[in-house]
Every structure is written in C-alpha cells, then in structure tokens.
Scaffold this motif. Structure first.
Motif, short mmCIF file in Angstrom:
data_model
loop_
_atom_site.label_atom_id
_atom_site.label_comp_id
_atom_site.label_asym_id
_atom_site.label_seq_id
_atom_site.Cartn_x
_atom_site.Cartn_y
_atom_site.Cartn_z
N VAL A 215 -0.58 -0.03 9.26
CA VAL A 215 0.49 -0.82 8.63
C VAL A 215 0.58 -0.47 7.15
CG1 VAL A 215 0.39 -2.75 10.27
CG2 VAL A 215 -1.12 -2.77 8.27
N ARG A 216 1.65 -0.89 6.51
CA ARG A 216 1.86 -0.61 5.09
C ARG A 216 1.70 -1.84 4.22
NH1 ARG A 216 5.15 3.54 2.79
NH2 ARG A 216 4.37 4.61 4.62
N TYR A 217 1.90 -3.03 4.80
CA TYR A 217 1.92 -4.27 4.03
C TYR A 217 1.08 -5.35 4.70
CZ TYR A 217 6.22 -1.89 2.66
OH TYR A 217 7.13 -0.95 2.27
N ASP B 46 4.33 -3.27 9.41
CA ASP B 46 4.43 -1.82 9.37
C ASP B 46 5.48 -1.37 8.34
OD1 ASP B 46 7.01 -1.90 10.60
OD2 ASP B 46 6.19 -1.45 12.58
N SER B 47 5.61 -0.07 8.17
CA SER B 47 6.47 0.47 7.11
C SER B 47 7.96 0.21 7.34
CB SER B 47 6.22 1.97 6.93
OG SER B 47 6.43 2.64 8.15
N SER B 48 8.34 -0.20 8.55
CA SER B 48 9.74 -0.56 8.78
C SER B 48 9.99 -2.06 8.62
CB SER B 48 10.19 -0.09 10.18
OG SER B 48 9.46 -0.76 11.18
N PHE C 218 0.84 -1.19 0.00
CA PHE C 218 0.00 0.00 0.00
C PHE C 218 0.88 1.25 0.00
CE2 PHE C 218 -2.54 -3.47 1.53
CZ PHE C 218 -3.77 -3.25 0.95
N ASP C 219 0.31 2.37 -0.45
CA ASP C 219 1.06 3.61 -0.59
C ASP C 219 1.30 4.32 0.73
OD1 ASP C 219 1.15 3.24 -3.35
OD2 ASP C 219 -0.74 4.31 -3.65
N ALA C 220 0.47 4.08 1.71
CA ALA C 220 0.59 4.78 2.99
C ALA C 220 0.19 3.85 4.13
CB ALA C 220 -0.31 6.02 2.98
N LEU D 246 12.37 -5.58 2.99
CA LEU D 246 11.50 -4.70 2.17
C LEU D 246 12.10 -4.41 0.82
CD1 LEU D 246 10.42 -2.17 4.96
CD2 LEU D 246 9.12 -4.10 4.05
N ASN D 247 12.82 -5.36 0.27
CA ASN D 247 13.47 -5.16 -1.03
C ASN D 247 12.62 -5.69 -2.18
OD1 ASN D 247 13.77 -7.79 -0.25
ND2 ASN D 247 15.87 -8.00 -0.91
#
Length: 155
Positions: free
Chosen positions: A129-131, A104-106, A81-83, A153-154
């Motif tokens: 969360v982002r993913y 989450d984004s980290s 997701f974008d955000a 996150l690669n």
C-alpha cells in the motif's frame, strides 16, 4: 545583606528568563502538520469527510499520534509514503486507541484494523500500500467505511 538579596534576585530573574526562552525554543521545534480534508466514498456512493493531518516526512511518520491523549472524532492522520510497500504500524507511546486503514496507490482501502494504546504488536498491511489513515478507534465502523471504499488523493 543587600548584596545577597541582589544576588538572589538576579539568580531568580535569570532562571525565569532561561526557562521562558527554553519554552519558546522547544515550541518552535514542533512544527504543526498541514491538514487536509479527505473524502471517503463508500460503496453506496455516499461520502464521509475526515480532517487529517499529513505525515509525509520520516520524522513526521515516526512520531505520528505518539503522546496524543485526545484525537477528536472526525479527525485523523494520513501517512504518505513514496512507494507501495507492506506497512507495519505499532502503538508505542500512543495513549489513544486508534483504527488504521491501509490504502493502495489508487486510493482503495485494502485493510482496516483496530489498535490498542501502547501496544508494541505490529499491525501489518496484507498487501503493498502507499498510505495509512489513522483515526479514533471504531470511527471507520461507526461511519460504515469498509475495505473497498475509496479515499480522495488530493493532498
């Protein structure tokens, strides 16, 4: 009599060709998702790999694993997701039991839930969360993956 045989042959050949062309066009419309190998680093430092399809567009995220009857062990789908946001997933039209990790984004896994086939119950992340990573049901448990573990996150 010959005239009618020729008409019938023409009709059968035309119907066959039309069917073949429609099959080709239908398969062209279904784009394969790109895949990535995601590493998950557990609290003890060991690493588990999962080969994941990447759902990064609205259309890809909406379809997810719908209609899929077989999701091999060691594979999954990462939803990007974008955000950061509270995410909600359900199992509409999904015949295979899944587990989902909200990340989450980290890259930290914040929640892991099991989901039942065809359920319309919403499975909600407890934090933004982002993913989201979906895998066959109990795959996280079998591999000792828990909230707090971190994914690469690669992708």
């Amino acid at each position: 009599m010959n005239y009618f045989r020729n008409k019938i042959k023409f009709f059968i050949i035309t119907a066959f060709l039309f069917s073949a062309v429609m099959t080709v066009f239908a398969s062209c419309g279904e784009k394969k998702l790109r895949t990535v190998d995601i590493s998950i680093t557990k609290a003890d430092g060991s690493v588990v790999m999962v080969n994941s399809e990447v759902a990064e567009t609205d259309e890809q995220r909406q379809k997810g694993f719908m209609e899929r009857k077989n999701i091999p062990d060691g594979t999954g789908m990462i939803f990007v997701f974008d955000a950061d946001q509270i995410l909600y997933f359900w199992m509409k039209n999904t015949p295979t039991a899944l587990s989902i990790a909200y990340i989450d984004s980290s890259g930290i896994i914040r929640d892991i839930f099991d989901m039942e086939p065809f359920s319309l119950a919403s499975v909600e992340s407890t934090v933004s969360v982002r993913y989201a990573l979906e895998v066959p049901k109990s795959w996280f448990k079998k591999n000792g993956i828990k909230p707090g573990d971190k994914i690469s996150l690669n992708f």
